[in-house]
Design a protein around this motif. Sequence first.
Motif, PDB file in Angstrom:
ATOM      1  N   ARG A 207       0.829  -1.204   0.000  1.00  0.00           N
ATOM      2  CA  ARG A 207       0.000   0.000   0.000  1.00  0.00           C
ATOM      3  C   ARG A 207       0.865   1.256   0.000  1.00  0.00           C
ATOM      4  O   ARG A 207       0.594   2.220  -0.712  1.00  0.00           O
ATOM      5  CB  ARG A 207      -0.923  -0.001   1.216  1.00  0.00           C
ATOM      6  CG  ARG A 207      -1.901   1.182   1.227  1.00  0.00           C
ATOM      7  CD  ARG A 207      -2.879   1.100   2.375  1.00  0.00           C
ATOM      8  NE  ARG A 207      -2.230   1.369   3.651  1.00  0.00           N
ATOM      9  CZ  ARG A 207      -2.026   0.464   4.584  1.00  0.00           C
ATOM     10  NH1 ARG A 207      -2.403  -0.799   4.399  1.00  0.00           N
ATOM     11  NH2 ARG A 207      -1.444   0.788   5.730  1.00  0.00           N
ATOM     12  N   LEU A 208       1.945   1.225   0.792  1.00  0.00           N
ATOM     13  CA  LEU A 208       2.846   2.372   0.854  1.00  0.00           C
ATOM     14  C   LEU A 208       3.504   2.608  -0.501  1.00  0.00           C
ATOM     15  O   LEU A 208       3.674   3.756  -0.942  1.00  0.00           O
ATOM     16  CB  LEU A 208       3.902   2.135   1.934  1.00  0.00           C
ATOM     17  CG  LEU A 208       4.632   3.355   2.487  1.00  0.00           C
ATOM     18  CD1 LEU A 208       3.650   4.329   3.123  1.00  0.00           C
ATOM     19  CD2 LEU A 208       5.675   2.920   3.511  1.00  0.00           C
ATOM     20  N   GLY A 209       3.862   1.528  -1.200  1.00  0.00           N
ATOM     21  CA  GLY A 209       4.454   1.666  -2.532  1.00  0.00           C
ATOM     22  C   GLY A 209       3.479   2.283  -3.512  1.00  0.00           C
ATOM     23  O   GLY A 209       3.853   3.177  -4.296  1.00  0.00           O
ATOM     24  N   ARG A 210       2.215   1.835  -3.464  1.00  0.00           N
ATOM     25  CA  ARG A 210       1.204   2.396  -4.373  1.00  0.00           C
ATOM     26  C   ARG A 210       0.983   3.878  -4.088  1.00  0.00           C
ATOM     27  O   ARG A 210       0.823   4.683  -5.011  1.00  0.00           O
ATOM     28  CB  ARG A 210      -0.109   1.627  -4.239  1.00  0.00           C
ATOM     29  CG  ARG A 210      -0.068   0.217  -4.803  1.00  0.00           C
ATOM     30  CD  ARG A 210      -1.466  -0.346  -4.954  1.00  0.00           C
ATOM     31  NE  ARG A 210      -2.164  -0.405  -3.674  1.00  0.00           N
ATOM     32  CZ  ARG A 210      -2.159  -1.466  -2.869  1.00  0.00           C
ATOM     33  NH1 ARG A 210      -1.464  -2.555  -3.218  1.00  0.00           N
ATOM     34  NH2 ARG A 210      -2.818  -1.457  -1.736  1.00  0.00           N
ATOM     35  N   GLU A 211       0.944   4.245  -2.785  1.00  0.00           N
ATOM     36  CA  GLU A 211       0.725   5.649  -2.422  1.00  0.00           C
ATOM     37  C   GLU A 211       1.858   6.536  -2.924  1.00  0.00           C
ATOM     38  O   GLU A 211       1.642   7.729  -3.184  1.00  0.00           O
ATOM     39  CB  GLU A 211       0.592   5.773  -0.903  1.00  0.00           C
ATOM     40  CG  GLU A 211      -0.689   5.161  -0.347  1.00  0.00           C
ATOM     41  CD  GLU A 211      -0.725   5.168   1.170  1.00  0.00           C
ATOM     42  OE1 GLU A 211       0.297   5.535   1.783  1.00  0.00           O
ATOM     43  OE2 GLU A 211      -1.775   4.804   1.737  1.00  0.00           O
ATOM     44  N   ARG A 212       3.058   5.976  -3.052  1.00  0.00           N
ATOM     45  CA  ARG A 212       4.210   6.747  -3.540  1.00  0.00           C
ATOM     46  C   ARG A 212       4.367   6.637  -5.064  1.00  0.00           C
ATOM     47  O   ARG A 212       5.350   7.135  -5.621  1.00  0.00           O
ATOM     48  CB  ARG A 212       5.496   6.253  -2.866  1.00  0.00           C
ATOM     49  CG  ARG A 212       5.470   6.330  -1.348  1.00  0.00           C
ATOM     50  CD  ARG A 212       5.509   7.745  -0.826  1.00  0.00           C
ATOM     51  NE  ARG A 212       5.415   7.788   0.619  1.00  0.00           N
ATOM     52  CZ  ARG A 212       6.456   7.682   1.443  1.00  0.00           C
ATOM     53  NH1 ARG A 212       7.668   7.527   0.947  1.00  0.00           N
ATOM     54  NH2 ARG A 212       6.291   7.742   2.746  1.00  0.00           N
ATOM     55  N   GLY A 213       3.410   5.975  -5.730  1.00  0.00           N
ATOM     56  CA  GLY A 213       3.473   5.840  -7.174  1.00  0.00           C
ATOM     57  C   GLY A 213       4.494   4.845  -7.658  1.00  0.00           C
ATOM     58  O   GLY A 213       4.950   4.922  -8.807  1.00  0.00           O
ATOM     59  N   LEU A 214       4.877   3.880  -6.821  1.00  0.00           N
ATOM     60  CA  LEU A 214       5.884   2.886  -7.182  1.00  0.00           C
ATOM     61  C   LEU A 214       5.221   1.607  -7.673  1.00  0.00           C
ATOM     62  O   LEU A 214       4.075   1.301  -7.338  1.00  0.00           O
ATOM     63  CB  LEU A 214       6.783   2.588  -5.978  1.00  0.00           C
ATOM     64  CG  LEU A 214       7.497   3.788  -5.345  1.00  0.00           C
ATOM     65  CD1 LEU A 214       8.269   3.351  -4.109  1.00  0.00           C
ATOM     66  CD2 LEU A 214       8.427   4.441  -6.352  1.00  0.00           C
ATOM     67  N   GLN A 216       6.548  -1.379  -6.994  1.00  0.00           N
ATOM     68  CA  GLN A 216       6.922  -2.439  -6.074  1.00  0.00           C
ATOM     69  C   GLN A 216       6.689  -1.971  -4.634  1.00  0.00           C
ATOM     70  O   GLN A 216       6.560  -0.773  -4.381  1.00  0.00           O
ATOM     71  CB  GLN A 216       8.397  -2.840  -6.260  1.00  0.00           C
ATOM     72  CG  GLN A 216       9.393  -1.770  -5.892  1.00  0.00           C
ATOM     73  CD  GLN A 216       9.635  -0.770  -6.992  1.00  0.00           C
ATOM     74  OE1 GLN A 216       9.210  -0.991  -8.120  1.00  0.00           O
ATOM     75  NE2 GLN A 216      10.291   0.331  -6.670  1.00  0.00           N
ATOM     76  N   PRO A 217       6.618  -2.901  -3.696  1.00  0.00           N
ATOM     77  CA  PRO A 217       6.390  -2.525  -2.284  1.00  0.00           C
ATOM     78  C   PRO A 217       7.518  -1.644  -1.764  1.00  0.00           C
ATOM     79  O   PRO A 217       8.665  -1.717  -2.224  1.00  0.00           O
ATOM     80  CB  PRO A 217       6.360  -3.872  -1.554  1.00  0.00           C
ATOM     81  CG  PRO A 217       6.034  -4.882  -2.601  1.00  0.00           C
ATOM     82  CD  PRO A 217       6.662  -4.363  -3.864  1.00  0.00           C
ATOM     83  N   LEU A 218       7.174  -0.806  -0.796  1.00  0.00           N
ATOM     84  CA  LEU A 218       8.155   0.047  -0.147  1.00  0.00           C
ATOM     85  C   LEU A 218       8.309  -0.427   1.295  1.00  0.00           C
ATOM     86  O   LEU A 218       7.320  -0.542   2.027  1.00  0.00           O
ATOM     87  CB  LEU A 218       7.686   1.506  -0.180  1.00  0.00           C
ATOM     88  CG  LEU A 218       8.629   2.549   0.427  1.00  0.00           C
ATOM     89  CD1 LEU A 218       9.943   2.585  -0.344  1.00  0.00           C
ATOM     90  CD2 LEU A 218       7.964   3.929   0.418  1.00  0.00           C
ATOM     91  N   HIS A 219       9.537  -0.740   1.705  1.00  0.00           N
ATOM     92  CA  HIS A 219       9.797  -1.287   3.035  1.00  0.00           C
ATOM     93  C   HIS A 219      10.520  -0.240   3.892  1.00  0.00           C
ATOM     94  O   HIS A 219      11.757  -0.211   3.919  1.00  0.00           O
ATOM     95  CB  HIS A 219      10.633  -2.566   2.947  1.00  0.00           C
ATOM     96  CG  HIS A 219       9.933  -3.673   2.226  1.00  0.00           C
ATOM     97  ND1 HIS A 219       9.940  -3.797   0.861  1.00  0.00           N
ATOM     98  CD2 HIS A 219       9.181  -4.702   2.701  1.00  0.00           C
ATOM     99  CE1 HIS A 219       9.240  -4.863   0.506  1.00  0.00           C
ATOM    100  NE2 HIS A 219       8.765  -5.429   1.599  1.00  0.00           N
ATOM    101  N   PRO A 220       9.768   0.604   4.606  1.00  0.00           N
ATOM    102  CA  PRO A 220      10.388   1.646   5.420  1.00  0.00           C
ATOM    103  C   PRO A 220      11.031   1.077   6.674  1.00  0.00           C
ATOM    104  O   PRO A 220      10.744  -0.052   7.090  1.00  0.00           O
ATOM    105  CB  PRO A 220       9.216   2.558   5.767  1.00  0.00           C
ATOM    106  CG  PRO A 220       8.048   1.630   5.797  1.00  0.00           C
ATOM    107  CD  PRO A 220       8.298   0.614   4.714  1.00  0.00           C
ATOM    108  N   GLY A 221      11.872   1.882   7.299  1.00  0.00           N
ATOM    109  CA  GLY A 221      12.567   1.422   8.508  1.00  0.00           C
ATOM    110  C   GLY A 221      11.730   1.527   9.761  1.00  0.00           C
ATOM    111  O   GLY A 221      11.963   0.786  10.721  1.00  0.00           O
ATOM    112  N   THR A 222      10.733   2.446   9.777  1.00  0.00           N
ATOM    113  CA  THR A 222       9.908   2.625  10.973  1.00  0.00           C
ATOM    114  C   THR A 222       8.441   2.758  10.591  1.00  0.00           C
ATOM    115  O   THR A 222       8.108   3.052   9.428  1.00  0.00           O
ATOM    116  CB  THR A 222      10.328   3.877  11.773  1.00  0.00           C
ATOM    117  OG1 THR A 222      10.139   5.042  10.952  1.00  0.00           O
ATOM    118  CG2 THR A 222      11.778   3.788  12.223  1.00  0.00           C
ATOM    119  N   ILE A 223       7.588   2.568  11.579  1.00  0.00           N
ATOM    120  CA  ILE A 223       6.153   2.756  11.418  1.00  0.00           C
ATOM    121  C   ILE A 223       5.608   3.303  12.737  1.00  0.00           C
ATOM    122  O   ILE A 223       6.136   2.976  13.809  1.00  0.00           O
ATOM    123  CB  ILE A 223       5.444   1.434  11.045  1.00  0.00           C
ATOM    124  CG1 ILE A 223       3.946   1.673  10.803  1.00  0.00           C
ATOM    125  CG2 ILE A 223       5.658   0.369  12.111  1.00  0.00           C
ATOM    126  CD1 ILE A 223       3.216   0.440  10.282  1.00  0.00           C
TER     127      ILE A 223
END
Length: 293
Positions: A207-214, A216-223
């Motif tokens: 979902r984070l990847g889609r929100e950023r227009g990517l 592929q998935p985006l794997h952040p370091g924190t949540i």
Amino acid sequence: MTTAPTPEPAGNTHPAQGSDEPTVLLLRLAGPLQSWGVRSSFNRRDTGAEPTKSGVIGLLAAAAGHPREQPLGELADLTLGIRVDQPGTLLRDYHTVSDYRGRPLPQAGVSAKGIQKPTSPAKHTHVTTRFYLQDAVFVAALEGPPGLLTTLDRAVRNPAFPLALGRRSCPPTQPLSLGLRTTDMETALRSEPWQASAHTREQYARRLGRERGLQQPLHPGTIDRAATIEDPHGDDRLQDAPVSFDPHQRAFTSRQVRHTWLAIPTGFDHIDDDQPHGQADDPDHDPFALLGW
């Protein structure tokens, strides 16, 4: 009954008995169903959105083998923090109650002798409404004396009585104990990696990847995760601190808490919930062994 020993997680610490440093026991409260009653009574059994202090202390008392009639002692003095790693969804259960002997159900009131009378006209089936949290995951942090927390950590790994997440029908999944940390409660909750399921973490990454227009998935370091921390200067009051679990003298008192948000490590690099946490040595059916105890 023979069970395989539960391995202690990496980073687990055992503080010195005489240490003045704050010590925290971390528990991962996860399972298919949980139910943490706050205002439950009679026909309606509600659940809170997160574990209650009475529920968590009750779990520890069961692990340590304390009878319900036994005074809580040092358990009542532990301070509690709850982090919501996976809030889950609410389940409403249609539930009926009847007497297996075919007798009419008793009335809610009692006679002068304290004996319940049968319903009149006779009622043989009673409908109740019960609520549960499905697929929720919480991290509970308990701060207190190092010696007591070390004993409770061992008890949770090899409990005297079956453990439950609020109700007997809600067993926890493993691992339950995440071990001891020599730090304060909020730091422990802020530092412990995200304990949500692999499916939930990957959903979040996609979902984070889609929100950023990517693509592929985006794997952040924190949540950011919500937390409720026991604090004598907190701006909210909860009526869930146990005084006695005695069935004839159940009593609770209030405690001050504050609600906050914590930026925590996602743990995408080193947490794999798809790996088994331990298997039983005994091939015979053993409910404790199946739970990893």
